[in-house]
Motif scaffolding. Structure first.
Motif, PDB file in Angstrom:
ATOM      1  N   LEU A 125       1.438  -1.009   0.084  1.00 39.91           N
ATOM      2  CA  LEU A 125       0.046   0.118   0.230  1.00 39.91           C
ATOM      3  C   LEU A 125       0.849   1.012  -0.076  1.00 39.91           C
ATOM      4  CD1 LEU A 125      -3.212   1.845   0.169  1.00 39.91           C
ATOM      5  CD2 LEU A 125      -2.624   1.050   2.633  1.00 39.91           C
ATOM      6  N   SER A 126       0.476   2.283  -0.956  1.00 47.10           N
ATOM      7  CA  SER A 126       1.532   3.317  -1.122  1.00 47.10           C
ATOM      8  C   SER A 126       0.856   4.524  -0.802  1.00 47.10           C
ATOM      9  CB  SER A 126       2.257   3.755  -2.323  1.00 47.10           C
ATOM     10  OG  SER A 126       2.502   2.689  -2.792  1.00 47.10           O
ATOM     11  N   LEU A 127       1.073   5.372   0.482  1.00 45.47           N
ATOM     12  CA  LEU A 127       0.804   6.211   1.140  1.00 45.47           C
ATOM     13  C   LEU A 127       0.893   7.623   0.746  1.00 45.47           C
ATOM     14  CD1 LEU A 127       0.084   4.879   4.435  1.00 45.47           C
ATOM     15  CD2 LEU A 127      -1.843   4.522   2.609  1.00 45.47           C
ATOM     16  N   TRP A 128       0.158   8.865   1.074  1.00 41.06           N
ATOM     17  CA  TRP A 128       0.277   9.906   0.281  1.00 41.06           C
ATOM     18  C   TRP A 128      -0.391  11.111   1.055  1.00 41.06           C
ATOM     19  CZ3 TRP A 128       0.266   7.151  -3.507  1.00 41.06           C
ATOM     20  CH2 TRP A 128       2.068   6.881  -4.543  1.00 41.06           C
ATOM     21  N   LEU A 129      -0.223  11.995   2.026  1.00 43.46           N
ATOM     22  CA  LEU A 129      -0.494  12.771   2.739  1.00 43.46           C
ATOM     23  C   LEU A 129      -1.210  13.850   2.007  1.00 43.46           C
ATOM     24  CD1 LEU A 129       1.833  13.819   5.758  1.00 43.46           C
ATOM     25  CD2 LEU A 129      -0.553  12.514   5.512  1.00 43.46           C
ATOM     26  N   VAL A 130      -2.479  14.296   2.679  1.00 43.58           N
ATOM     27  CA  VAL A 130      -3.294  15.255   1.477  1.00 43.58           C
ATOM     28  C   VAL A 130      -3.737  16.153   2.705  1.00 43.58           C
ATOM     29  CG1 VAL A 130      -4.790  14.977   0.104  1.00 43.58           C
ATOM     30  CG2 VAL A 130      -4.036  13.558   0.186  1.00 43.58           C
ATOM     31  N   PRO A 131      -3.071  17.489   2.690  1.00 41.61           N
ATOM     32  CA  PRO A 131      -3.608  18.526   3.542  1.00 41.61           C
ATOM     33  C   PRO A 131      -4.317  19.747   2.303  1.00 41.61           C
ATOM     34  CG  PRO A 131      -1.005  18.419   3.056  1.00 41.61           C
ATOM     35  CD  PRO A 131      -1.601  17.173   2.289  1.00 41.61           C
ATOM     36  N   ARG A 132      -4.575  19.259   1.504  1.00 38.08           N
ATOM     37  CA  ARG A 132      -5.201  20.367   0.757  1.00 38.08           C
ATOM     38  C   ARG A 132      -5.605  19.676  -0.593  1.00 38.08           C
ATOM     39  NH1 ARG A 132      -0.895  22.594   1.439  1.00 38.08           N
ATOM     40  NH2 ARG A 132       0.385  22.200  -0.660  1.00 38.08           N
ATOM     41  N   PHE A 133      -6.691  19.919  -0.942  1.00 38.17           N
ATOM     42  CA  PHE A 133      -7.958  18.855  -1.931  1.00 38.17           C
ATOM     43  C   PHE A 133      -8.782  20.433  -2.584  1.00 38.17           C
ATOM     44  CE2 PHE A 133      -9.487  17.527   2.311  1.00 38.17           C
ATOM     45  CZ  PHE A 133     -10.873  17.859   2.022  1.00 38.17           C
ATOM     46  N   ASP A 134      -8.890  19.534  -3.829  1.00 36.68           N
ATOM     47  CA  ASP A 134     -10.144  20.617  -4.613  1.00 36.68           C
ATOM     48  C   ASP A 134     -11.809  20.262  -4.353  1.00 36.68           C
ATOM     49  OD1 ASP A 134      -8.947  23.383  -4.165  1.00 36.68           O
ATOM     50  OD2 ASP A 134      -7.853  22.140  -6.663  1.00 36.68           O
ATOM     51  N   GLY A 135     -12.717  20.435  -4.358  1.00 33.07           N
ATOM     52  CA  GLY A 135     -14.424  19.762  -4.246  1.00 33.07           C
ATOM     53  C   GLY A 135     -14.687  19.284  -3.029  1.00 33.07           C
ATOM     54  N   GLY A 136     -16.282  19.545  -3.680  1.00 31.48           N
ATOM     55  CA  GLY A 136     -16.875  19.374  -2.188  1.00 31.48           C
ATOM     56  C   GLY A 136     -16.453  18.037  -1.236  1.00 31.48           C
ATOM     57  N   LEU A 137     -15.547  17.228  -0.343  1.00 30.86           N
ATOM     58  CA  LEU A 137     -15.501  16.508  -0.104  1.00 30.86           C
ATOM     59  C   LEU A 137     -17.004  15.815   0.215  1.00 30.86           C
ATOM     60  CD1 LEU A 137     -13.393  14.699   2.072  1.00 30.86           C
ATOM     61  CD2 LEU A 137     -15.293  14.269   3.056  1.00 30.86           C
ATOM     62  N   ARG A 138     -16.802  14.366   0.134  1.00 28.94           N
ATOM     63  CA  ARG A 138     -18.934  13.785   0.381  1.00 28.94           C
ATOM     64  C   ARG A 138     -19.010  12.359  -0.289  1.00 28.94           C
ATOM     65  NH1 ARG A 138     -18.432  15.129  -5.544  1.00 28.94           N
ATOM     66  NH2 ARG A 138     -19.406  13.411  -6.550  1.00 28.94           N
ATOM     67  N   ASN A 139     -19.409  11.269   0.591  1.00 25.50           N
ATOM     68  CA  ASN A 139     -19.410  10.388   0.182  1.00 25.50           C
ATOM     69  C   ASN A 139     -19.602   9.986  -1.282  1.00 25.50           C
ATOM     70  OD1 ASN A 139     -19.399   7.347   0.612  1.00 25.50           O
ATOM     71  ND2 ASN A 139     -20.778   7.116   2.134  1.00 25.50           N
ATOM     72  N   ALA A 140     -19.391   9.516  -1.743  1.00 21.93           N
ATOM     73  CA  ALA A 140     -19.040   9.904  -3.619  1.00 21.93           C
ATOM     74  C   ALA A 140     -18.986   7.774  -4.484  1.00 21.93           C
ATOM     75  CB  ALA A 140     -18.193  10.881  -4.587  1.00 21.93           C
ATOM     76  N   ALA A 141     -18.751   6.973  -3.446  1.00 18.09           N
ATOM     77  CA  ALA A 141     -19.430   6.070  -3.127  1.00 18.09           C
ATOM     78  C   ALA A 141     -19.495   5.189  -2.235  1.00 18.09           C
ATOM     79  CB  ALA A 141     -17.451   5.340  -3.706  1.00 18.09           C
ATOM     80  N   PRO A 142     -21.184   4.802  -2.097  1.00 18.91           N
ATOM     81  CA  PRO A 142     -21.682   4.264  -0.752  1.00 18.91           C
ATOM     82  C   PRO A 142     -21.549   3.179  -1.207  1.00 18.91           C
ATOM     83  CG  PRO A 142     -23.603   5.775  -1.991  1.00 18.91           C
ATOM     84  CD  PRO A 142     -22.083   6.117  -2.847  1.00 18.91           C
ATOM     85  N   HIS A 143     -21.704   2.898  -2.065  1.00 20.57           N
ATOM     86  CA  HIS A 143     -21.685   0.853  -2.257  1.00 20.57           C
ATOM     87  C   HIS A 143     -20.204   0.604  -1.664  1.00 20.57           C
ATOM     88  CE1 HIS A 143     -19.688   2.715  -5.307  1.00 20.57           C
ATOM     89  NE2 HIS A 143     -18.507   1.635  -5.408  1.00 20.57           N
ATOM     90  N   GLU A 144     -19.133   1.565  -1.410  1.00 22.23           N
ATOM     91  CA  GLU A 144     -18.237   0.909  -0.931  1.00 22.23           C
ATOM     92  C   GLU A 144     -18.264   1.290   0.766  1.00 22.23           C
ATOM     93  OE1 GLU A 144     -14.303   1.380  -2.384  1.00 22.23           O
ATOM     94  OE2 GLU A 144     -15.521   1.463  -4.679  1.00 22.23           O
ATOM     95  N   HIS A 145     -18.247   2.335   1.223  1.00 23.13           N
ATOM     96  CA  HIS A 145     -18.169   3.021   2.448  1.00 23.13           C
ATOM     97  C   HIS A 145     -19.564   3.620   2.418  1.00 23.13           C
ATOM     98  CE1 HIS A 145     -14.777   4.634   0.527  1.00 23.13           C
ATOM     99  NE2 HIS A 145     -14.194   3.304   2.080  1.00 23.13           N
ATOM    100  N   GLU A 146     -19.736   2.638   3.680  1.00 17.58           N
ATOM    101  CA  GLU A 146     -21.486   3.364   4.517  1.00 17.58           C
ATOM    102  C   GLU A 146     -21.109   4.893   5.574  1.00 17.58           C
ATOM    103  OE1 GLU A 146     -22.575   1.264   8.304  1.00 17.58           O
ATOM    104  OE2 GLU A 146     -22.624  -0.839   7.241  1.00 17.58           O
ATOM    105  N   ARG A 147     -19.998   5.894   5.595  1.00 18.62           N
ATOM    106  CA  ARG A 147     -20.205   6.331   5.258  1.00 18.62           C
ATOM    107  C   ARG A 147     -18.610   7.086   6.226  1.00 18.62           C
ATOM    108  NH1 ARG A 147     -19.580   7.545  11.993  1.00 18.62           N
ATOM    109  NH2 ARG A 147     -20.150   5.579  12.453  1.00 18.62           N
ATOM    110  N   LEU A 148     -18.440   8.490   5.839  1.00 19.78           N
ATOM    111  CA  LEU A 148     -17.209   9.183   6.983  1.00 19.78           C
ATOM    112  C   LEU A 148     -17.270   9.442   7.994  1.00 19.78           C
ATOM    113  CD1 LEU A 148     -16.438  11.069   3.034  1.00 19.78           C
ATOM    114  CD2 LEU A 148     -16.217   8.334   3.094  1.00 19.78           C
ATOM    115  N   ALA A 149     -15.909   9.910   7.866  1.00 22.93           N
ATOM    116  CA  ALA A 149     -16.080  10.898   9.378  1.00 22.93           C
ATOM    117  C   ALA A 149     -14.257  10.864   9.868  1.00 22.93           C
ATOM    118  CB  ALA A 149     -16.638   9.790  10.587  1.00 22.93           C
TER     119      ALA A 149
END
Length: 298
Positions: free
Chosen positions: A249-273
């Motif tokens: 597993l390769s990991l990247w730190l992401v301190p900044r991003f563009d776009g409205g963060l949402r659970n765009a894959a509800p078939h994979e995740h029940e929720r985000l927190a």
């Protein structure tokens, strides 16, 4: 001044195409070193012994691959150099570089290229650019080994050779993920209970590296698909290898991003927190190393 690089030397039509242009526009560079692509630059190397240890391991697990020379580009209208850009189709060069430049090494993110006219050695790189602007080399080279080299004003010496001896099929399943951090908290997704693998646990947003992707490219794609965000990934951060699971597993730190963060894959995740470091030990996580890794991230 002597400078040490991790490089791959070009062969066949690719080397001939670069050298033909160098003969006209940078004969000094043609004399000093073969046509090549730099993978790691001197300013990126913090721990040389660790870099070479990683390179030896990566070469054992990487199969030979092809790169293609594409369009000709320049910096500062040629005054900063003229280059044949490399189309890293697999993309194996990017995957190798991200593996080598995990911390504590530096990361400059230079585009892969073969130099046609270097600003320090070419008598007129700007004139070169005026003549070759818009050109393409369209030549392929096969990479069979990676080199540790030292170059000065006299020539280039190969200090060590690392033949690529890996199998055609990767020994582990490659995965990639992003570690989104905000205000001392990290974002996790609760995997659905009906998932075939790791059901009902908290995991990082990410997934499998698809054929033709680098881990970096896969991480960006997965963040778009699962969170609806566009993340520009900088330096690689961690690489987690689990031979019991047959995965890396390769990991990247992401301190900044563009776009409205949402659970765009509800078939994979029940929720985000979002979770703070003090909350992580109580969670059922997808991998036992996550508590340590994510605490480091925070």
């Amino acid at each position: 001044m002597a400078r040490r690089h991790v490089t791959v030397h070009l062969d066949g039509d690719a080397a001939r195409a670069v050298d033909a242009l160098r003969a006209d526009w940078d004969p000094a560079m043609l004399r000093i070193c073969p046509a090549h692509v730099s993978v790691v630059y001197p300013e990126e190397t913090v721990d040389e012994a660790l870099l070479l240890e990683r390179l030896e391991e990566a070469a054992r697990e990487t199969a030979p691959f092809a790169v293609r020379l594409g369009g000709v580009e320049a910096d500062e209208d040629g005054a900063g150099g003229v280059f044949a850009m490399v189309e890293d189709g697999v993309p194996a060069l990017e995957t190798l570089r991200d593996r080598l430049l995990l911390p504590p090494q530096g990361f400059a993110g230079h585009p892969f290229h073969a130099t046609i006219a270097h600003p320090r050695t070419s008598p007129s790189p700007a004139t070169c650019w005026s003549r070759v602007r818009g050109g393409r080399l369209d030549a392929t080279s096969t990479v069979h080994e990676v080199l540790w080299t030292v170059t000065d004003d006299v020539g280039r010496e190969v200090l060590a050779r690392f033949p690529l001896t890996g199998p055609a099929t990767a020994p582990r399943v490659a995965m990639a993920a992003g570690v989104l951090v905000d205000g001392g908290r990290v974002l996790l997704g609760l995997r659905r209970a009906d998932r075939a693998s790791f059901p009902g646990v908290w995991d990082l947003p990410g997934g499998r590296v698809e054929p033709g992707e680098s881990p970096r490219g896969a991480a960006r794609r997965e963040l778009r698909e699962e969170l609806g965000v566009d993340a520009e990934l900088g330096a690689p951060w961690r690489r987690l290898v689990d031979d019991d699971l047959g995965a890396e597993l390769s990991l990247w730190l992401v301190p900044r991003f563009d776009g409205g963060l949402r659970n765009a894959a509800p078939h994979e995740h029940e929720r985000l927190a979002w979770f703070g470091a003090d909350e992580l030990p109580a969670l059922e996580l997808a991998h036992p190393s996550y508590v340590r890794l994510l605490t480091d991230a925070l």
